[in-house]
Design a protein around this motif. Structure first.
Motif, PDB file in Angstrom:
ATOM      1  N   UNK A 139       0.815  -1.231  -0.142  1.00 47.56           N
ATOM      2  CA  UNK A 139      -0.015  -0.137  -0.070  1.00 47.56           C
ATOM      3  C   UNK A 139       0.903   1.176  -0.144  1.00 47.56           C
ATOM      4  N   UNK A 140       2.005   1.138   0.499  1.00 48.81           N
ATOM      5  CA  UNK A 140       2.772   2.371   0.806  1.00 48.81           C
ATOM      6  C   UNK A 140       3.621   2.345  -0.637  1.00 48.81           C
ATOM      7  N   UNK A 141       3.981   1.568  -1.253  1.00 47.81           N
ATOM      8  CA  UNK A 141       4.449   1.663  -2.767  1.00 47.81           C
ATOM      9  C   UNK A 141       3.419   2.049  -3.547  1.00 47.81           C
ATOM     10  N   UNK A 142       2.184   1.868  -3.429  1.00 46.07           N
ATOM     11  CA  UNK A 142       1.282   2.306  -4.400  1.00 46.07           C
ATOM     12  C   UNK A 142       1.328   3.845  -4.232  1.00 46.07           C
ATOM     13  N   UNK A 147       6.512   4.359  -9.430  1.00 46.56           N
ATOM     14  CA  UNK A 147       6.478   3.932 -10.899  1.00 46.56           C
ATOM     15  C   UNK A 147       5.695   4.948 -11.966  1.00 46.56           C
ATOM     16  N   UNK A 148       4.647   5.751 -11.492  1.00 53.32           N
ATOM     17  CA  UNK A 148       3.989   6.344 -12.619  1.00 53.32           C
ATOM     18  C   UNK A 148       4.728   7.439 -12.788  1.00 53.32           C
ATOM     19  N   UNK A 210      -2.299   0.565  -9.791  1.00 49.12           N
ATOM     20  CA  UNK A 210      -2.583  -0.063  -8.418  1.00 49.12           C
ATOM     21  C   UNK A 210      -2.211  -1.448  -8.377  1.00 49.12           C
ATOM     22  N   UNK A 211      -1.788  -2.166  -9.600  1.00 45.11           N
ATOM     23  CA  UNK A 211      -1.112  -3.565  -9.635  1.00 45.11           C
ATOM     24  C   UNK A 211       0.165  -3.544 -10.095  1.00 45.11           C
ATOM     25  N   UNK A 212       0.797  -3.036 -11.245  1.00 43.30           N
ATOM     26  CA  UNK A 212       2.041  -2.966 -11.824  1.00 43.30           C
ATOM     27  C   UNK A 212       2.610  -4.455 -11.354  1.00 43.30           C
ATOM     28  N   UNK A 219       9.353  -7.873  -6.873  1.00 47.93           N
ATOM     29  CA  UNK A 219       9.265  -6.660  -6.324  1.00 47.93           C
ATOM     30  C   UNK A 219       9.798  -6.762  -4.831  1.00 47.93           C
ATOM     31  N   UNK A 220       9.382  -7.803  -4.224  1.00 46.24           N
ATOM     32  CA  UNK A 220       9.888  -8.047  -2.882  1.00 46.24           C
ATOM     33  C   UNK A 220      11.121  -8.171  -2.897  1.00 46.24           C
TER      34      UNK A 220
END
Length: 266
Positions: A139-142, A147-148, A210-212, A219-220
């Motif tokens: 949620x923090x990454x989003x 990315x955007x 929201x997914x990427x 990602x992890x």
């Protein structure tokens, strides 16, 4: 070291750390009023750290000012506990961050690296594979929207291919290179192509903001590399802090011994 000098040094050191503690507590209060849930999660640890620094500083300051051996004993015991805690944390930090590094990808810039989750320590794997932990981190990454911003930062594919992406940008903002998806721009990939790799991350990646690749192991792994780098910096800082506090501890021992001598003479 003389009576006056040792108590003078301890007094001023703790006066300065009291001011530092007030600053840390103020920063914690500011974080608690911030609307970003990711920062709010750090509020209690920051406030606790500030309160503890203030407590030990005021005990050391009063002990030196009043030449009170009991307060200086308490101060030295608390300082000793801090030194042991710093030493243990630093050793563990170096052990935990010993594994894991980026891998160059053939056909791309030498600056571009991809990261594999299995390369990192079992402690990182346990933390990142925990559903609750990853949900909060994701949620923090989003919310960060890193990315955007890539398509705004890199206007052409040539710029993007030559870019030195951060571990999180490389792992969370794009599918692994082995998937074979052609890039339309820095934030969008053509998923109509069938992935040429069996890597499960290829099917998890979506172009949605929201997914990427936020559910991907890549990602992890990017987060693990970021955490490893940050922990290394903290560990090095702790080594310096340990040396400084050890010197303060020795001065404190002189002040306590001098205070005890003064009391016995009185």
């Amino acid at each position: 070291m003389g009576v006056g000098m040792s108590t003078f040094v301890i007094r001023w050191i703790n006066f300065l750390t009291m001011l530092l503690a007030v600053g840390v507590i103020g920063f914690g209060v500011w974080m608690s009023t911030h609307h970003d849930g990711c920062r709010k999660s750090l509020t209690l640890p920051v406030l606790g750290l500030g309160a503890f620094i203030f407590l030990i500083s005021i005990i050391g300051f009063l002990g030196a000012m009043k030449n009170n051996s009991i307060l200086l004993w308490i101060y030295l015991i608390m300082l000793c506990v801090i030194l042991v805690a710093i030493l243990v944390f630093t050793v563990l930090a170096f052990i935990i961050t010993n594994n894991g590094s980026g891998h160059n990808v053939a056909g791309l810039s030498e600056d571009y690296k991809e990261y594999q989750l299995q390369d990192y320590s079992s402690w990182f794997l346990k933390q990142l594979n925990n559903t609750h932990n990853w949900k909060r981190l994701k949620s923090c990454l989003v919310k960060s929207e890193d990315c955007n911003y890539l398509s705004k930062r890199y206007k052409t594919l040539k710029q993007y291919d030559a870019a030195k992406l951060t571990p999180i940008e490389a792992g969370c903002c794009r599918p692994p290179f082995e998937c074979g998806y052609p890039a339309v721009n820095a934030s969008y990939f053509d998923l109509s192509f069938h992935p040429v790799s069996s890597n499960k991350d290829c099917k998890l990646y979506k172009n949605s903001r929201a997914i990427k690749c936020y559910n991907c192991d890549s990602c992890k792994a990017g987060v693990a590399q970021y955490m490893k780098t940050e922990w290394r910096v903290v560990a090095i800082f702790n080594v310096v802090l340990f040396v400084v506090l050890s010197m303060v501890y020795l001065v404190g021992c002189c002040a306590r011994r001098n205070a005890a001598s003064s009391c016995s003479k009185a």
